[in-house]
Write an enzyme that holds these catalytic residues in place. Sequence first.
Site, PDB file in Angstrom:
ATOM      1  N   SER A 211      35.028  -5.342  86.338  1.00 51.71           N
ATOM      2  CA  SER A 211      35.524  -5.410  87.146  1.00 51.71           C
ATOM      3  C   SER A 211      35.394  -3.618  88.025  1.00 51.71           C
ATOM      4  CB  SER A 211      36.968  -4.996  86.656  1.00 51.71           C
ATOM      5  OG  SER A 211      37.907  -6.028  86.102  1.00 51.71           O
TER       6      SER A 211
ATOM      7  N   LYS B 259      40.997   4.579  91.938  1.00 50.34           N
ATOM      8  CA  LYS B 259      41.289   3.205  91.814  1.00 50.34           C
ATOM      9  C   LYS B 259      43.380   3.133  91.323  1.00 50.34           C
ATOM     10  CE  LYS B 259      41.241  -1.317  88.893  1.00 50.34           C
ATOM     11  NZ  LYS B 259      40.014  -1.954  87.960  1.00 50.34           N
TER      12      LYS B 259
ATOM     13  N   SER C 159      38.256  -6.157  89.332  1.00 50.64           N
ATOM     14  CA  SER C 159      39.289  -5.450  90.021  1.00 50.64           C
ATOM     15  C   SER C 159      39.303  -4.827  90.600  1.00 50.64           C
ATOM     16  CB  SER C 159      40.130  -5.857  88.441  1.00 50.64           C
ATOM     17  OG  SER C 159      40.584  -4.539  87.310  1.00 50.64           O
TER      18      SER C 159
END
Length: 431
Positions: free
Chosen positions: A182, A85, A158
Amino acid sequence: MAAAPARPARREGEGRGLAASVRSGAASAREVVEDRLARADALAHLGALWHVDREGARAAAVAIDARVRRGEDPGPLAGVPVVVKDGFAVRGLPRDGGGTRREVSASDADAVARLRAAGAVVLGTAAMHQLAFGTTGQTPGRPAVRNPRDPQRHPGGSSSGSAVAVAAGIVPLALGSDSAGSVRVPAAWCGVVGVKPARADLSREGLLPLAPTLDAAGWIAASVDDALLAGEVLAPAATPRPATVAGLRVAVDPAALAACEPDVALACRRGLEALAAAGAVVREQRAGLPAPRVGALYAAELAAAWGERIDLADATVGDDVRRGIEHGRTLTAAEVASLREACRRARASATLDADALATPTVPVVAPPLDRPDDVRTATRFTRAMNVVDWPAITVPCPSPGLPAGLQLAAPRGGEAALWGLALAIEGGARA
């Protein structure tokens, strides 16, 4: 003498198989990397990756193959391709969390360094919801991130790119972060496994913050076995040997199932049936977890971490981020301190009269791309686990339609039960 209860059967994960092939010389890390780079190119329309480090990945693979030829063991993740990420620092790659000017990282985040030390090959950085402040997984000014199960739907956030890359078969493992769900929300919506350990069990050093009181690092995998493999490298304390399922007590709040869309409720019931078939004692029980209202705390800590940089940024900033920062700035220091104290009290008082709590991960299926973010609904069952800081795993369940996940959670120290139950759900899905 009676035979000991059998432990949950484990399907070997793709990542574990790749690592074994590379270590034995049956496959080369370079071949694996080239295959996954080609797949990433072919699936670029899904928007999973913001930066592909072709030369870095190739160089790492060549070095791993050289170690194998010398008779060395490159590690348990030898040659396994991973993505990270964008919020994590990756040496030599740019990052900004989707919010400000991109800066090249001089060193790896701790979690990235652990992956590399175990032999993993970082293919690049993955897309994310801007500043991790949302659940659609989108960032203004960047290509849309699409759910591989239905490209006209959101992947969740996310950690959107991480889940998409795993679900699409670009990589078997990915790093994500989780402040209210997330990791778990996109894993559930994309039909893969997501793990949020207790905060202390995986370093956040080198991870851009959203809400430091609630942030956790985590990971996403294509199977429970690969999630275990990643956990053994990233968070050994949170990845014990899976427990025998027979006799484990699993609490289920019927109100949680009643709050779900029909397909989600049906999928979760199938997951619970798999647990019962494996010998778990599934019983209805109100969760009763302390649930302080912490929405304002996310906004306040977002504003503290990012407000000044956003003020100076020339990047496109989403309305959700601007509203969050504006809201956060209205809170006084005393109000923020009170919210943090509420979290501390919740963590101290949370208990469970069972070995695990099972809930739907998300009460709805992935919404269409044109649907606005509904964070409150998407994180209805996940954010409490950040508040009380319990480890949690989401596992996909057989669904009549779009993917749905069952979340398993327990106080820290109960991870062996969570892993055993996760394997049983996955095994039941294959039956």
